[in-house]
Design an enzyme around this catalytic site. Structure first.
Site, mmCIF file in Angstrom:
data_model
loop_
_atom_site.group_PDB
_atom_site.id
_atom_site.type_symbol
_atom_site.label_atom_id
_atom_site.label_comp_id
_atom_site.label_asym_id
_atom_site.label_seq_id
_atom_site.Cartn_x
_atom_site.Cartn_y
_atom_site.Cartn_z
ATOM 1 C CG ASP A 52 -0.387 -0.077 2.521
ATOM 2 O OD1 ASP A 52 0.851 -0.175 2.621
ATOM 3 O OD2 ASP A 52 -1.152 -0.039 3.515
ATOM 4 C CB SER A 53 4.575 1.699 -0.241
ATOM 5 O OG SER A 53 4.742 0.557 -1.067
ATOM 6 C CE LYS A 120 3.407 -5.986 3.856
ATOM 7 N NZ LYS A 120 2.962 -4.724 4.483
ATOM 8 C CD GLU A 122 0.638 -1.425 8.075
ATOM 9 O OE1 GLU A 122 0.349 -0.583 8.950
ATOM 10 O OE2 GLU A 122 1.062 -1.116 6.954
ATOM 11 C CD GLU A 189 7.877 -0.203 7.578
ATOM 12 O OE1 GLU A 189 6.892 -0.919 7.274
ATOM 13 O OE2 GLU A 189 8.076 0.932 7.105
HETATM 14 O O1 KIV Z 1 3.535 -1.080 1.603
HETATM 15 C C1 KIV Z 1 4.697 -1.465 1.567
HETATM 16 O O2 KIV Z 1 5.446 -1.233 0.619
HETATM 17 C C2 KIV Z 1 5.200 -2.249 2.685
HETATM 18 C C3 KIV Z 1 6.681 -2.390 2.808
HETATM 19 C C4 KIV Z 1 7.251 -1.159 3.367
HETATM 20 C C5 KIV Z 1 7.048 -3.585 3.599
HETATM 21 O O3 KIV Z 1 4.452 -2.693 3.512
#
Ligand code: KIV
Length: 272
Positions: A52-53, A120, A122, A189
């Site tokens: 989600d970056s 994934k 968080e 992270e």
């Molecule tokens: O969203 C992302 O790119 C991530 C990485 C920083 C691990 O979660």
């Protein structure tokens, strides 16, 4: 045009578990489109993360909070078209797993509509029941611990996590609880390298690190950071692999080599 290696078999959770057992490091990069997916896969990256970056590096947002399920499904589908043998992981965006039912529904959408092979999310021990239900539904899970970018407003900024003994113990306990609940992979992270080393030893599942030192089973970087094209400030733990290379492919090759040999992350890219 980059060609996938004719000899490389599909990367699965079994592959990653074996690599951990054999102490062979694996590589992860973020990808947001088919062209990068093809290039990264041809270069030997084992796991592609539709992070989600993308909210920051693709959409120009200030945080990952505005990213929606529709955004994630769209980019996951684009990456899936270029991905033949790498394991495709996708982030569940902000508030898309606020309840267990929402989590199962949205994770299923990422897999069915996007083509993700693992999701994934968080959070810590509070997500144990969510992880258990995802797992029961056949959904592979990566548990993201340490700095949680989706909680940036609650945390008051992007800060190193797990610095004192109590905070470090909490991350260890939560990682073990999520493993017990069925998480297949963990990702940490922005934590001290020493804590990441203890986590790698304590966990049976593979541990991916970003800003977490060299002792993790795998490393991940945001691809725009490792190509030096992220606008604004680049995280200190990242490295521009395009410097000294004459192509994007050469930069990704350099990253894969540096992770596998243990050369990256070096002391300049670690949190003490
Ligand atoms: O969203 C992302 O790119 C991530 C990485 C920083 C691990 O979660």
């Amino acid at each position: 045009m980059y060609q996938p290696s004719p000899t490389r078999k599909s990367i699965t959770l079994t592959t990653l578990a074996k690599m951990k057992r054999d102490r062979e490091k694996f590589t992860v990069l973020t990808a947001y489109d088919a062209s990068f997916a093809v290039l990264m896969e041809a270069t030997g990256v084992e796991v592609l993360l539709v992070g989600d970056s993308l909210g920051m590096v693709i959409q120009g947002q200030r945080t990952t909070v505005p990213v929606t399920m529709e955004d994630m499904i769209y980019h996951t589908r684009m990456v899936a078209r270029g991905c033949q043998t790498a394991l495709l992981m996708a982030d569940m965006p902000f508030a898309s797993y606020a309840t267990v039912d929402q989590a199962v529904y949205n994770a299923a959408r990422l897999m069915q509509e996007g083509g993700a092979q693992m999701v994934k999310l968080e959070g810590g021990g509070a997500l144990a029941e969510t992880v258990r239900q995802l797992s029961r539904n056949g959904i592979p899970v990566c548990a993201h611990l340490g700095l949680l970018p989706q909680s940036v407003h609650k945390l008051g900024g992007y800060k190193v996590q797990g610095r004192d003994a109590a905070a470090a113990q909490q991350i260890l306990d939560e990682a073990l609880a999520l493993q017990e609940a069925g998480a297949d992979v963990a990702l940490v992270e922005c934590i001290p390298a020493e804590l990441a080393g203890r986590l790698t030893a304590a966990l049976d599942i593979p541990l991916i690190g970003i800003g977490a030192g060299p002792d993790c089973d795998a490393q991940v970087l945001v691809c725009y950071d490792m190509l030096g094209i992220t606008p604004g400030r680049r995280p200190k733990f990242s490295k521009n692999f395009l410097t000294g290379c004459d192509s994007v492919q050469a930069a990704v090759e350099a990253y894969v080599r540096a992770v596998k040999s243990g050369e990256f992350p070096g002391p300049d890219h670690c949190i003490a």
